[in-house]
Design an enzyme around this catalytic site. Structure first.
Site, PDB file in Angstrom:
ATOM      1  CE  LYS A 175      -3.930   2.089   2.534  1.00 57.33           C
ATOM      2  NZ  LYS A 175      -4.838   1.992   3.696  1.00 57.33           N
ATOM      3  CB  SER A 232      -8.238   3.980   2.675  1.00 57.15           C
ATOM      4  OG  SER A 232      -7.428   3.337   3.635  1.00 57.15           O
ATOM      5  CB  SER A 258      -8.771   1.263   5.582  1.00 55.00           C
ATOM      6  OG  SER A 258      -9.473   2.455   5.371  1.00 55.00           O
TER       7      SER A 258
HETATM    8  N1  GLN Z   1     -13.375   4.873   5.975  1.00 51.33           N
HETATM    9  C1  GLN Z   1     -12.782   5.399   7.169  1.00 51.33           C
HETATM   10  C2  GLN Z   1     -12.327   6.808   6.932  1.00 51.33           C
HETATM   11  O1  GLN Z   1     -12.586   7.319   5.907  1.00 51.33           O
HETATM   12  C3  GLN Z   1     -11.648   4.532   7.624  1.00 51.33           C
HETATM   13  C4  GLN Z   1     -10.436   4.680   6.806  1.00 51.33           C
HETATM   14  C5  GLN Z   1      -9.304   3.833   7.288  1.00 51.33           C
HETATM   15  O2  GLN Z   1      -9.496   2.847   8.006  1.00 51.33           O
HETATM   16  N2  GLN Z   1      -8.106   4.236   6.921  1.00 51.33           N
HETATM   17  O3  GLN Z   1     -11.722   7.417   7.758  1.00 51.33           O
END
Ligand code: GLN
Length: 492
Positions: free
Chosen positions: A78, A158, A182
């Site tokens: 990532k 994400s 995410s």
């Molecule tokens: N969807 C959540 C956010 O937008 C979690 C994102 C994540 O876990 N990095 O913050």
């Protein structure tokens, strides 16, 4: 012969060790796949030359019967993990041209154990999002489609590049990060396995920070065994991260297949949401039945603070993000505006140009809840509720060993369907954020499909640092669910 790139990480590891294939062959097979899968947009940077170099070095070790536990296995990373000398963007314009001079602890441990880097995976900008639509590098496409429907779907976020790449077999496994869901939500939307370890299990050093008290790295993989292998290499105490915990890292693979008989599985009634698709409800019931058949005892539990988890998360995470992102000022690295008269307008215009809309929204919310007049009303109160969520889990885990819930409230959705509605988007993480707020481990395992043929996952949550019991439960779920369908390769 089957394509090498169709093997699981465990199969590939064994084939490499027995010398029936070479790492260079495996690496080339993946690089070819990556090229043909351009329409998925899963990678921001492909490091083909570096990959082939690393593969050759692995092959030399393997030829001598040497090498680490994943020697020669090609991986996707990532783009939130700093990789020495390789562009690292966090999918943000503001990190243009950033080539870190250091390697994150997680990736350095993967290379120590023999991993080969194929490249850097697309993601939501600074890991803020649930659909990978906030990336400066464009949307990632889910390899899965609804039956008889060409609508491009999100791979979740994400870690959307990670989930899409693993589902499409563009790498043997991928790293990912989870601040509110995410890892688990994208895994759920792509029929892959995602593990968010206990806070402190994996070093955050060299991982671009979003919300430091919630961020945790983990793997996205094809199956539970692969996740166990990846986590073992990724985890461990790191003196460079004061929040990483000094505890031995167990051999997670060794517990797979051990009986789950007698384990108590908690089913929280608050995770039964109004308006949740009936298919998810049904799958959850099936999951409960599978665990019961495997000899587990099912216990109804109540976690009444669950309803406050999202509001608390959307105070705490932006607050920490607004502070963490203050460092991007155009001075030492990354994007710098051409349009400025003095230092202040340089900062302002750099940040205005460099950050996308969602990131700006979080910075605004974060600075607001931390501001003098609102700190007590929002931030401090959120911290208190966060403690109550933690206490509630502690209490629940005095009665049960694992908690079983759906991973996400919906299957993969169409690109653009939720991108103009932040509240709808934030709801994606309703089942996962609690785990981050409490710091406990959680995982998503592919469990079935909806009526359109789209994957759905189930989540297991466990006691802090009890990933072993979680892996036992995950393996039992995987054995019962028998999800073996693969997405059709419409892009090739
Ligand atoms: N969807 C959540 C956010 O937008 C979690 C994102 C994540 O876990 N990095 O913050």
């Amino acid at each position: 012969m089957t394509n090498i790139a169709d093997l699981t990480l465990a199969q590939l590891r064994d084939a490499l060790k027995s010398k029936s294939i070479t790492s260079l062959e495996a690496t080339d097979a993946y690089l070819n796949r990556i090229e043909s899968a351009n329409p998925l947009n899963a990678f921001i940077t492909v490091t083909g030359d570096k990959a082939r170099e690393m593969a050759k070095a692995s092959d030399e070790k393997l030829a001598k019967g040497e090498g680490g536990p994943i020697e020669g296995v090609p991986l996707g990373i990532k783009d939130l993990f700093c990789t020495e000398g390789t562009l690292t963007t966090a999918a943000s314009h503001i990190l243009d041209g950033f080539h870190p001079r250091y390697e994150s602890t997680v990736t350095s441990q993967l290379w120590r154990d023999g991993g080969v880097m194929l490249g850097k995976l697309n993601m939501d900008e600074f890991a803020m999002g649930s659909s990978n639509e906030t990336s400066f590098y464009g949307n990632v496409i889910n390899p899965w489609k609804r039956e008889g429907d060409e609508t491009p779907l999100t791979p979740g976020g994400s870690s959307g590049g990670s989930s899409s790449a693993v589902a499409a077999r563009l790498c043997a496994a991928a790293t990912a990060t989870d601040t509110g869901g995410s890892i688990r939500q994208p895994a759920s939307l792509t029929a892959t396995v995602g593990v968010k370890p206990t806070y402190g299990r994996v070093s955050r050093w060299g991982v671009v920070a979003f919300a430091s008290s919630l961020d945790q790295a983990g793997p996205i993989t094809q199956d539970v065994r692969d996740a166990a292998i990846m986590l073992r290499s990724m985890a461990g105490h790191d003196p460079k991260d004061s929040t990483s915990v000094d505890r031995p890292v167990p051999d997670y693979e060794a517990v797979l297949g051990q009986s789950v008989k007698g384990l108590k599985i908690g089913v929280p009634k608050e995770y039964r949401l109004d308006g949740m698709p009936a298919e998810i409800e049904k799958l959850w019931a099936e999951g409960i039945a599978w665990m019961k058949d495997a000899g587990c005892e099912i216990v109804d539990i109540s976690l009444p603070m669950t309803k406050y988890a999202l509001p608390v998360y959307y105070i705490v995470a932006p607050a920490e993000a607004s502070s963490n992102l203050a460092r991007y000022d155009g001075v030492k690295y990354g994007h710098r505006t051409d349009n400025y008269e003095d230092i202040l307008s340089m900062y302002e215009n750099t940040r205005a140009e460099g950050f996308g809309d969602e990131v700006k929204r979080r910075i605004l919310i974060g600075t607001y809840v931390l501001s003098a007049g609102y700190y007590d009303a929002y931030y401090l109160r959120a911290q208190k509720v966060r403690k109550k969520i933690f206490d509630e889990f502690t209490d629940a885990f005095s009665k049960v060993d694992l908690i079983l819930t759906p991973s996400a409230p919906s299957a993969a959705f169409g690109l653009g369907e939720k991108s103009n509605d932040p509240i709808q988007m934030y709801l994606n993480d309703v089942f996962t954020v609690t785990g981050n707020l409490a710091g406990i481990p959680g995982a998503s395992v592919p469990a079935g499909f909806d009526k359109n043929g789209l994957p759905l996952g189930l989540q297991l949550l466990a006691r802090p640092f009890d990933e072993e019991t979680m892996f036992k439960g995950m393996y039992a779920l995987e054995q019962a669910a028998k999800v073996s369908a693969r997405p059709k390769e419409w892009w090739a």
